[in-house]
Design an enzyme around this catalytic site. Structure first.
Site, PDB file in Angstrom:
ATOM      1  N   SER A 124       0.838  -1.200   0.000  1.00 47.73           N
ATOM      2  CA  SER A 124       0.000   0.000   0.000  1.00 47.73           C
ATOM      3  C   SER A 124       0.869   1.245   0.000  1.00 47.73           C
ATOM      4  CB  SER A 124      -0.848  -0.034   1.272  1.00 47.73           C
ATOM      5  OG  SER A 124      -1.354   1.243   1.552  1.00 47.73           O
ATOM      6  N   TYR A 148      -1.735  -1.129  10.929  1.00 50.96           N
ATOM      7  CA  TYR A 148      -2.004  -1.652   9.580  1.00 50.96           C
ATOM      8  C   TYR A 148      -0.806  -1.379   8.669  1.00 50.96           C
ATOM      9  CZ  TYR A 148      -3.650  -1.797   4.787  1.00 50.96           C
ATOM     10  OH  TYR A 148      -3.747  -2.049   3.437  1.00 50.96           O
ATOM     11  N   LYS A 152       2.160  -3.917   6.647  1.00 47.36           N
ATOM     12  CA  LYS A 152       2.529  -3.909   5.220  1.00 47.36           C
ATOM     13  C   LYS A 152       4.047  -3.751   5.073  1.00 47.36           C
ATOM     14  CE  LYS A 152      -1.423  -4.629   3.503  1.00 47.36           C
ATOM     15  NZ  LYS A 152      -1.687  -5.929   2.894  1.00 47.36           N
TER      16      LYS A 152
HETATM   17  P1  NAD Z   1     -10.996  -7.253   1.217  1.00 45.96           P
HETATM   18  O1  NAD Z   1     -11.238  -7.250   2.680  1.00 45.96           O
HETATM   19  O2  NAD Z   1     -12.155  -6.997   0.320  1.00 45.96           O
HETATM   20  O3  NAD Z   1     -10.325  -8.631   0.781  1.00 45.96           O
HETATM   21  C1  NAD Z   1      -9.489  -9.382   1.629  1.00 45.96           C
HETATM   22  C2  NAD Z   1      -9.937 -10.823   1.546  1.00 45.96           C
HETATM   23  O4  NAD Z   1      -9.077 -11.617   2.358  1.00 45.96           O
HETATM   24  C3  NAD Z   1     -11.369 -11.048   2.057  1.00 45.96           C
HETATM   25  O5  NAD Z   1     -12.058 -11.879   1.147  1.00 45.96           O
HETATM   26  C4  NAD Z   1     -11.159 -11.747   3.406  1.00 45.96           C
HETATM   27  O6  NAD Z   1     -12.236 -12.617   3.713  1.00 45.96           O
HETATM   28  C5  NAD Z   1      -9.861 -12.486   3.162  1.00 45.96           C
HETATM   29  N1  NAD Z   1      -9.048 -12.759   4.371  1.00 45.96           N
HETATM   30  C6  NAD Z   1      -8.655 -11.889   5.337  1.00 45.96           C
HETATM   31  N2  NAD Z   1      -7.861 -12.503   6.227  1.00 45.96           N
HETATM   32  C7  NAD Z   1      -7.747 -13.799   5.821  1.00 45.96           C
HETATM   33  C8  NAD Z   1      -7.044 -14.934   6.302  1.00 45.96           C
HETATM   34  N3  NAD Z   1      -6.289 -14.860   7.397  1.00 45.96           N
HETATM   35  N4  NAD Z   1      -7.140 -16.097   5.625  1.00 45.96           N
HETATM   36  C9  NAD Z   1      -7.881 -16.182   4.497  1.00 45.96           C
HETATM   37  N5  NAD Z   1      -8.560 -15.149   3.979  1.00 45.96           N
HETATM   38  C10 NAD Z   1      -8.496 -13.962   4.632  1.00 45.96           C
HETATM   39  O7  NAD Z   1      -9.822  -6.198   0.928  1.00 45.96           O
HETATM   40  P2  NAD Z   1      -9.273  -5.628  -0.455  1.00 45.96           P
HETATM   41  O8  NAD Z   1      -9.648  -4.192  -0.540  1.00 45.96           O
HETATM   42  O9  NAD Z   1      -9.600  -6.535  -1.574  1.00 45.96           O
HETATM   43  O10 NAD Z   1      -7.710  -5.654  -0.150  1.00 45.96           O
HETATM   44  C11 NAD Z   1      -6.890  -6.747  -0.534  1.00 45.96           C
HETATM   45  C12 NAD Z   1      -5.464  -6.497  -0.083  1.00 45.96           C
HETATM   46  O11 NAD Z   1      -5.001  -5.265  -0.615  1.00 45.96           O
HETATM   47  C13 NAD Z   1      -5.321  -6.367   1.444  1.00 45.96           C
HETATM   48  O12 NAD Z   1      -4.120  -7.008   1.830  1.00 45.96           O
HETATM   49  C14 NAD Z   1      -5.235  -4.877   1.664  1.00 45.96           C
HETATM   50  O13 NAD Z   1      -4.518  -4.562   2.821  1.00 45.96           O
HETATM   51  C15 NAD Z   1      -4.500  -4.431   0.411  1.00 45.96           C
HETATM   52  N6  NAD Z   1      -4.758  -3.030   0.062  1.00 45.96           N
HETATM   53  C16 NAD Z   1      -6.042  -2.603  -0.117  1.00 45.96           C
HETATM   54  C17 NAD Z   1      -6.291  -1.264  -0.421  1.00 45.96           C
HETATM   55  C18 NAD Z   1      -7.694  -0.751  -0.600  1.00 45.96           C
HETATM   56  O14 NAD Z   1      -7.887   0.470  -0.591  1.00 45.96           O
HETATM   57  N7  NAD Z   1      -8.705  -1.596  -0.782  1.00 45.96           N
HETATM   58  C19 NAD Z   1      -5.217  -0.368  -0.554  1.00 45.96           C
HETATM   59  C20 NAD Z   1      -3.916  -0.847  -0.370  1.00 45.96           C
HETATM   60  C21 NAD Z   1      -3.695  -2.191  -0.066  1.00 45.96           C
END
Ligand code: NAD
Ligand code: UDP
Length: 329
Positions: A124, A148, A152
């Site tokens: 991120s 958080y 990362k």
């Molecule tokens: P999201 O919550 O929609 O998706 C994460 C998925 O991981 C979910 O389906 C959840 O059920 C699953 N999950 C969580 N912990 C788990 C575990 N221990 N075992 C198995 N499954 C698990 O989030 P997203 O927005 O799709 O983000 C995906 C990744 O991208 C994350 O790592 C997040 O930190 C990173 N990210 C997201 C953003 C954003 O703005 N959405 C920005 C930067 C980074």
């Protein structure tokens, strides 16, 4: 390639699974559905035109990860699974470290043990901390402002050090900016549990009448209209960035910003939503949100140069697709 996608049922993961299937790859999804729904997997299959293998489980659990690698011939991993709420991470840091960092350690170790050579990690822009804009990959990273962010940064370091120690292991760290929008079909998108923290899902819920009005956090930032500026990127562009990263993987660690390269203010996003969708968004100004930075956006030129990837979809497409998904819920 047969790609293990952890968190594949989530917001970014689901769009990436569709893009992987469209590009001809096979997909194994590992998800515990802590922040997603089972029926998203059927929707991925419908959109991608092929079936995926689903393993329901926690990728921070050693046995689950061992079985995943023993029972599937995996060529590459995209590790999305994780928790992503900044305020929640302040209240529950250990839960965040367990989910986000322990999972990275287990998955990287399994890759080394089973000779899986490609690992793509969801990082991120938060790892830049407070830095000059635009953010460039070679900048010195600043101490993150939340647990958080620390998870990362820790995962980035663990993967970088592992790649340095294991010849042939190819790690790609993708630093996302602000993904918004949805698949144009309206079948998959961002549907967070509870009241959204993020701007776009908050706006779509106001538009739908589920929430009364948007609070714009801060109108006295040193930006053209005083509201916060971010680099919004269509989630389908972001998904395609993962395919490019997998296909260009090379030993060692590569780092890429995935953003559009330009900044958009809160009020500009609201204006685009109203204009494109013909819906009014009532809003009021509220104090700045603690921890928010005034403005940041990506220098996304490295991804264009080395991966041949750049964001193609503009803000109008992002707000149109976000609203189309909300109306379809
Ligand atoms: P999201 O919550 O929609 O998706 C994460 C998925 O991981 C979910 O389906 C959840 O059920 C699953 N999950 C969580 N912990 C788990 C575990 N221990 N075992 C198995 N499954 C698990 O989030 P997203 O927005 O799709 O983000 C995906 C990744 O991208 C994350 O790592 C997040 O930190 C990173 N990210 C997201 C953003 C954003 O703005 N959405 C920005 C930067 C980074
Ligand atoms: N924001 C806002 N009202 C909200 C949510 C967010 O004004 O209800 C602003 C926030 O201050 C920031 C921008 O919108 O300037 C993007 O916030 P978001 O939480 O979506 O992403 P962040 O960049 O903080 O991760």
């Amino acid at each position: 390639m047969n790609v293990l996608v952890t968190g594949g049922a989530g917001y970014i993961g689901s769009h990436t699974c569709v893009a992987l299937l469209e590009a001809g790859h096979s997909v194994v999804i590992a998800d515990n559905f802590s922040n997603s729904r089972r029926d998203t997997v059927e929707r991925i299959e419908r959109l991608g035109g092929r079936s995926v293998k689903l393993v329901e489980g926690d990728v921070a659990d050693e046995r689950t990860v061992r079985e995943l690698f023993e029972q599937n011939a995996i060529d590459g991993v995209i590790h999305f699974a994780g928790l992503k709420s900044v305020p929640e991470s302040v209240a529950q840091p250990l839960r965040y470290y367990r989910n986000n960092v322990f999972s990275t350690v287990l998955l990287a170790a399994a890759c080394i043990e089973h000779g899986v050579g490609k690992f793509v990690f969801s990082s991120s822009a938060t790892v830049y901390g407070s830095n000059d804009v635009p953010y460039r990959e070679e900048m010195e990273l600043r101490t993150p402002t939340s647990p958080y962010g620390s998870t990362k940064l820790a995962s980035e370091r663990i993967l970088t050090e592992t790649a340095a120690s294991a010849p042939g292991f190819a790690v790609t760290l993708l630093r996302y900016f602000n993904p918004i929008g949805a698949h144009p079909s309206g079948l998959i998108g961002d549907d967070p549990n509870g009241v959204p923290n993020n701007l776009m899902p908050y706006i779509t819920r106001v538009a739908r009448g589920k929430l009364e009005k948007l609070k714009v956090y801060g109108n006295d930032y040193p930006t053209p209209d005083g509201t916060g500026v971010r680099d919004y990127i269509h989630v389908c562009d972001l998904a395609e960035g993962h395919i490019a990263a997998l296909e260009h993987a090379r030993p060692g660690t590569q780092v890429y910003n995935l953003g559009s390269g330009s900044g958009v203010s809160v009020l500009e996003l609201v204006e685009a939503f109203e204009r494109v969708n013909g819906v009014k968004i009532p809003y009021e100004f509220a104090p700045r949100r603690p921890g928010d930075l005034p403005a940041y956006y990506a220098d996304a030129s490295r991804a264009e140069r080395e991966l041949g990837w750049s964001a193609k979809r503009g803000v109008d497409e992002m707000v149109r697709d976000a609203w189309n998904f909300e109306r379809n819920l």
